[in-house]
Design a protein around this motif. Structure first.
Motif, PDB file in Angstrom:
ATOM      1  N   LEU A 209      -3.881   1.474  25.681  1.00 19.88           N
ATOM      2  CA  LEU A 209      -3.322   1.038  24.635  1.00 19.88           C
ATOM      3  C   LEU A 209      -3.450   1.761  23.070  1.00 19.88           C
ATOM      4  N   ASN A 210      -4.580   2.313  23.158  1.00 25.05           N
ATOM      5  CA  ASN A 210      -4.894   3.265  21.903  1.00 25.05           C
ATOM      6  C   ASN A 210      -4.039   4.327  21.925  1.00 25.05           C
ATOM      7  N   ARG A 211      -3.656   4.605  23.152  1.00 27.01           N
ATOM      8  CA  ARG A 211      -2.775   6.060  22.850  1.00 27.01           C
ATOM      9  C   ARG A 211      -1.261   5.690  22.657  1.00 27.01           C
ATOM     10  N   ILE A 212      -0.948   4.566  22.825  1.00 26.76           N
ATOM     11  CA  ILE A 212       0.559   4.223  22.446  1.00 26.76           C
ATOM     12  C   ILE A 212       0.663   3.655  21.123  1.00 26.76           C
ATOM     13  N   ASP A 213       1.812   4.126  20.468  1.00 26.58           N
ATOM     14  CA  ASP A 213       2.079   3.740  19.008  1.00 26.58           C
ATOM     15  C   ASP A 213       3.205   2.694  19.193  1.00 26.58           C
ATOM     16  N   PHE A 214       2.653   1.103  19.126  1.00 28.20           N
ATOM     17  CA  PHE A 214       3.424   0.002  18.933  1.00 28.20           C
ATOM     18  C   PHE A 214       4.021  -0.115  17.711  1.00 28.20           C
ATOM     19  N   ASN A 215       5.097  -0.924  17.618  1.00 27.83           N
ATOM     20  CA  ASN A 215       5.692  -1.182  16.423  1.00 27.83           C
ATOM     21  C   ASN A 215       4.927  -1.522  15.216  1.00 27.83           C
ATOM     22  N   LEU A 216       4.115  -2.470  15.552  1.00 34.16           N
ATOM     23  CA  LEU A 216       2.860  -2.878  14.594  1.00 34.16           C
ATOM     24  C   LEU A 216       2.094  -1.746  14.133  1.00 34.16           C
ATOM     25  N   ASP A 217       1.811  -0.889  14.968  1.00 36.74           N
ATOM     26  CA  ASP A 217       0.993   0.337  14.641  1.00 36.74           C
ATOM     27  C   ASP A 217       1.647   1.304  13.520  1.00 36.74           C
ATOM     28  N   ILE A 218       3.166   1.331  14.180  1.00 34.79           N
ATOM     29  CA  ILE A 218       3.772   2.364  13.155  1.00 34.79           C
ATOM     30  C   ILE A 218       3.940   1.908  11.638  1.00 34.79           C
ATOM     31  N   TRP A 219       4.378   0.411  11.860  1.00 33.65           N
ATOM     32  CA  TRP A 219       4.441  -0.295  10.584  1.00 33.65           C
ATOM     33  C   TRP A 219       3.307  -0.363   9.887  1.00 33.65           C
ATOM     34  N   THR A 220       2.127  -0.369  10.358  1.00 32.46           N
ATOM     35  CA  THR A 220       0.550  -0.456   9.769  1.00 32.46           C
ATOM     36  C   THR A 220       0.445   0.962   8.899  1.00 32.46           C
ATOM     37  N   LYS A 221       0.920   1.971   9.682  1.00 36.24           N
ATOM     38  CA  LYS A 221       0.856   3.378   9.211  1.00 36.24           C
ATOM     39  C   LYS A 221       1.377   3.779   8.212  1.00 36.24           C
ATOM     40  N   GLU A 222       2.815   3.491   8.505  1.00 37.72           N
ATOM     41  CA  GLU A 222       3.995   3.802   7.299  1.00 37.72           C
ATOM     42  C   GLU A 222       3.762   3.040   6.254  1.00 37.72           C
ATOM     43  N   LEU A 223       3.229   1.728   6.235  1.00 34.59           N
ATOM     44  CA  LEU A 223       3.185   0.871   4.966  1.00 34.59           C
ATOM     45  C   LEU A 223       1.896   1.040   4.276  1.00 34.59           C
ATOM     46  N   GLN A 224       1.187   1.915   4.833  1.00 37.67           N
ATOM     47  CA  GLN A 224      -0.166   2.211   3.932  1.00 37.67           C
ATOM     48  C   GLN A 224       0.067   2.783   2.457  1.00 37.67           C
ATOM     49  N   PRO A 225       0.883   3.557   2.350  1.00 39.24           N
ATOM     50  CA  PRO A 225       1.012   4.040   0.923  1.00 39.24           C
ATOM     51  C   PRO A 225       1.614   2.825  -0.154  1.00 39.24           C
ATOM     52  N   ILE A 226       2.090   1.805   0.458  1.00 36.56           N
ATOM     53  CA  ILE A 226       2.594   0.703  -0.267  1.00 36.56           C
ATOM     54  C   ILE A 226       1.631  -0.256  -0.355  1.00 36.56           C
ATOM     55  N   LYS A 227       0.692  -0.587   0.726  1.00 40.60           N
ATOM     56  CA  LYS A 227      -0.385  -1.395   0.517  1.00 40.60           C
ATOM     57  C   LYS A 227      -1.674  -1.037  -0.515  1.00 40.60           C
ATOM     58  N   GLN A 228      -1.675   0.384  -0.548  1.00 38.93           N
ATOM     59  CA  GLN A 228      -2.403   0.901  -1.475  1.00 38.93           C
ATOM     60  C   GLN A 228      -2.197   0.454  -2.943  1.00 38.93           C
ATOM     61  N   ASN A 229      -0.939   0.027  -3.513  1.00 37.24           N
ATOM     62  CA  ASN A 229      -0.556  -0.450  -4.667  1.00 37.24           C
ATOM     63  C   ASN A 229      -0.490  -1.898  -4.694  1.00 37.24           C
ATOM     64  N   MET A 230      -1.122  -2.642  -3.617  1.00 36.18           N
ATOM     65  CA  MET A 230      -1.197  -4.071  -3.711  1.00 36.18           C
ATOM     66  C   MET A 230      -2.466  -4.335  -3.900  1.00 36.18           C
ATOM     67  N   LEU A 231      -2.763  -5.630  -4.687  1.00 32.84           N
ATOM     68  CA  LEU A 231      -4.274  -6.088  -4.606  1.00 32.84           C
ATOM     69  C   LEU A 231      -4.535  -7.200  -3.690  1.00 32.84           C
ATOM     70  N   ASP A 232      -5.759  -7.224  -2.991  1.00 30.03           N
ATOM     71  CA  ASP A 232      -5.953  -7.997  -1.868  1.00 30.03           C
ATOM     72  C   ASP A 232      -5.939  -9.552  -2.384  1.00 30.03           C
ATOM     73  N   GLY A 233      -5.341 -10.161  -1.888  1.00 29.30           N
ATOM     74  CA  GLY A 233      -5.184 -11.715  -2.248  1.00 29.30           C
ATOM     75  C   GLY A 233      -4.083 -12.075  -3.189  1.00 29.30           C
ATOM     76  N   SER A 234      -3.377 -10.858  -3.952  1.00 25.98           N
ATOM     77  CA  SER A 234      -2.135 -10.877  -4.786  1.00 25.98           C
ATOM     78  C   SER A 234      -0.829 -11.374  -3.837  1.00 25.98           C
ATOM     79  N   GLU A 235       0.316 -12.036  -4.580  1.00 27.89           N
ATOM     80  CA  GLU A 235       1.419 -12.354  -3.711  1.00 27.89           C
ATOM     81  C   GLU A 235       2.299 -11.543  -3.995  1.00 27.89           C
ATOM     82  N   VAL A 236       3.034 -11.157  -2.917  1.00 23.69           N
ATOM     83  CA  VAL A 236       4.422 -10.144  -2.916  1.00 23.69           C
ATOM     84  C   VAL A 236       5.628 -10.976  -2.316  1.00 23.69           C
ATOM     85  N   GLY A 237       6.523 -11.033  -2.779  1.00 20.27           N
ATOM     86  CA  GLY A 237       7.758 -11.641  -2.173  1.00 20.27           C
ATOM     87  C   GLY A 237       8.344 -10.899  -1.490  1.00 20.27           C
ATOM     88  N   VAL A 238       9.428 -11.067  -0.677  1.00 23.74           N
ATOM     89  CA  VAL A 238      10.218 -10.335  -0.022  1.00 23.74           C
ATOM     90  C   VAL A 238      11.586 -10.446  -0.042  1.00 23.74           C
TER      91      VAL A 238
END
Lengths: 441, 123
Positions: free
Chosen positions: B27-56
């Motif tokens: 399981l740790n060797r396979i990149d699942f969709n959520l793994d890819i999303w977690t990795k790719e969204l990291q630069p965006i997450k760095q610009n967000m505050l924990d507990g803040s609200e973001v709309g979609v």
């Protein structure tokens, strides 16, 4: 690393303490049941211990410091007794049936290897593991819950599983998918083992082997067990409640506080568990209304987890969609209750789900109906029946599209009582009438 | 016979442990969709505050998107409000970004077949 060692030592101390209590209360059972039962109760206890962090926003290290003090005190107080009982408690020579059990566990593990998802089913991702992620941040949990209302789904669901996962994430120091994954594996394996050993302890070895066979070949049970949802946790606690109930009934003991604790712990897992707790408690009180001591102890045990559930409902949980003002079914209750098409649709799903998803339970039920139909008149079957009737009523007033609601949830609702049903069905084949009659409880 | 039986127990126990270990390793060797999303969204997450609200604002209108983002970006609160001060604009690769006039682009990433842009409301 130091934190990990301290937490593990605390967990072991807590488990051993619970084990000693379980051993004293569940006298009709033997070591394997005590070990599994104390493991399950430890799981409940760590989630309850974690809950004050969510209320106060304090750090995990503070909680561990408090637990270390409490554990040190009880170990100091009972140290003589602890060292006397240690060796004979933990060592046991494997029996002849161990090979068969290991084959069963190996088959279940093969299923786990091929079918378990890293992140679990959709519900596990969107509800249970997501809530666990929120619970992992006690400092901002109140903000998350209050601001998240309307954004997140099912924030009214109790926090037993998310809190326990968050506790274990803090223990290992990171958010890891392996924690919920391994919890699901442990449940997949321990539930069949618990039924097996509980049946063996009451002198029904053939039924015990049959139960193991049923769980090993039942694809529906295994699929839900590895989904990482809370239904299997709930089914484990419901089963434990019934095993304790049967044990207390057979032995005539009156130490019912642990029974109360376990039944209320069901309500800390899911709202469905609250329904079970309500029904079980009602039956327990009706059948024991003359035994003040038994009732008093049961209610004392019930109070602790129930207070946690009430606190959660008051502090955090938004209104459940069934009782919220947005449920249009409640405003037009008369037309809902007289709508025969809703009754027929629910009935159709209730029957078809049993046939398609639980054929083994149906088969064993039919066999028991032929062999010994009076067995169905006992309290455990009545509790299961009334609980299912409660779910029928809930579906009736469901604000969701009824087809969708039944299709997506009913097969999991059955899973909650399935292991208990298998336990009592198989027990009833072997049990003499005397075994099922009440003594003190 | 009993010797075979006792060896069987050890072999089965070892096999069970090995299977669990293999499962976790795999399981740790396979990149699942959520793994890819977690990795790719990291630069965006760095610009967000924990507990803040973001709309979609999801122009693809995928119903699974919001729970998926909630899981990946937790403890940032992801809601379906399209009028929030911070907004994630989700669009297919071929579509141009429309910030509805009153948002400023902060960060943009491409995840699998969609482009996700974090924007904040102009003061």
């Amino acid at each position: 690393m130091l934190l990990l060692i301290v937490v593990l030592l605390n967990l072991f101390a807590m488990w051993y303490g619970i084990y000693q209590l379980v051993k004293k209360i569940m006298t009709g059972n033997k070591r394997p049941v005590w070990i599994i039962a104390s493991g399950m109760l430890l799981f409940v206890l760590i989630s309850i211990c974690y809950y004050p962090l969510l209320l106060t926003g304090k750090s995990f290290e503070g909680l561990i410091a408090c637990l270390t003090i409490v554990n040190s005190i009880w170990i100091y107080l009972v140290k003589k007794h602890l060292f006397y009982t240690w060796p004979q408690n933990l060592y046991s020579k494997p029996g002849r049936s161990t090979t068969i059990l290991l084959i069963g566990v190996a088959i279940l593990t093969v299923y786990f290897v091929f079918h378990a998802d890293k992140y679990g089913s959709w519900d596990a991702i969107a509800i249970w593991n997501l809530h666990a992620k929120l619970a992992y941040y006690p400092g901002i949990f109140q903000t998350l819950y209050k601001s998240g209302e309307g954004a997140y789904s099912h924030l009214d669901y109790p926090l037993m599983l998310p809190s326990a996962i968050a506790f274990l994430w803090h223990t290992i120091g990171k958010l890891s998918t392996e924690v919920p994954l391994m919890i699901s594996y442990m449940l997949l394996v321990t539930l069949p083992l618990l039924v097996y050993y509980a049946l063996k302890d009451v002198g029904a070895p053939l039924s015990a082997y049959l139960s193991l066979l049923i769980f090993v070949i039942d694809g529906n049970f295994k699929m839900i067990a590895v989904s990482q949802c809370a239904d299997t946790v709930l089914s484990a606690l419901i089963l434990l409640t019934f095993i304790q109930y049967h044990d207390l009934k057979s032995s005539g003991a009156d130490q019912t506080w642990l029974l109360g604790f376990t039944s209320a712990a069901c309500g800390w897992v899911k709202n469905d568990g609250l329904l079970f707790c309500l029904v079980f408690t009602a039956f327990f009180m009706i059948t024991n209304y003359k035994k003040g001591k038994v009732l008093y102890r049961y209610l004392a045990g019930l109070a602790f987890p129930l207070l946690v559930v009430i606190s959660f409902k008051v502090h955090f949980a938004p209104a459940n969609d069934l009782i919220s003002a947005s449920n249009g079914q409640l405003t037009s209750l008369a037309s809902v209750l007289t709508d025969t098409s809703r009754y027929l649709l629910i009935l159709k799903y209730f029957i078809s789900t049993i046939i398609t998803n639980y054929p083994y339970a149906l088969l064993v039920s039919c066999a028991l109906l032929i062999h010994r139909r009076r067995a169905f008149l006992t309290t455990p079957f009545a509790v299961i029946g009334v609980t299912m009737a409660g779910f029928f009523a809930i579906y009736l007033i469901s604000p969701h599209d009824l087809n969708w609601h039944l299709y997506t949830s009913l097969y999991r609702v059955y899973q909650q009582v399935y292991p208990s049903l298998i336990f009592f069905l198989l027990l009833s084949f072997d049990a003499s009438d005397g075994k099922l009659n009440a003594s003190k409880v | 016979m009993s010797l075979i039986s006792s060896y069987t127990k050890y072999i089965l126990s070892g096999l069970i442990v090995l299977m669990i270990g293999y499962k976790i390793w795999k399981l740790n060797r396979i990149d699942f969709n959520l793994d890819i999303w977690t990795k790719e969204l990291q630069p965006i997450k760095q610009n967000m505050l924990d507990g803040s609200e973001v709309g979609v604002y999801d122009s693809i209108k995928n119903p699974a998107r919001i729970p998926q983002l909630q899981y990946v970006l937790a403890p940032v609160i992801i809601s379906d409000r399209t009028t929030a001060d911070s907004l994630l604009f989700i669009r297919p690769m071929a579509q141009a970004l429309d910030l509805k006039g009153n948002y400023t682009l902060i960060k943009e990433v491409t995840v699998q077949d969609v482009i996700i842009s974090l924007a904040v409301k102009k003061k």
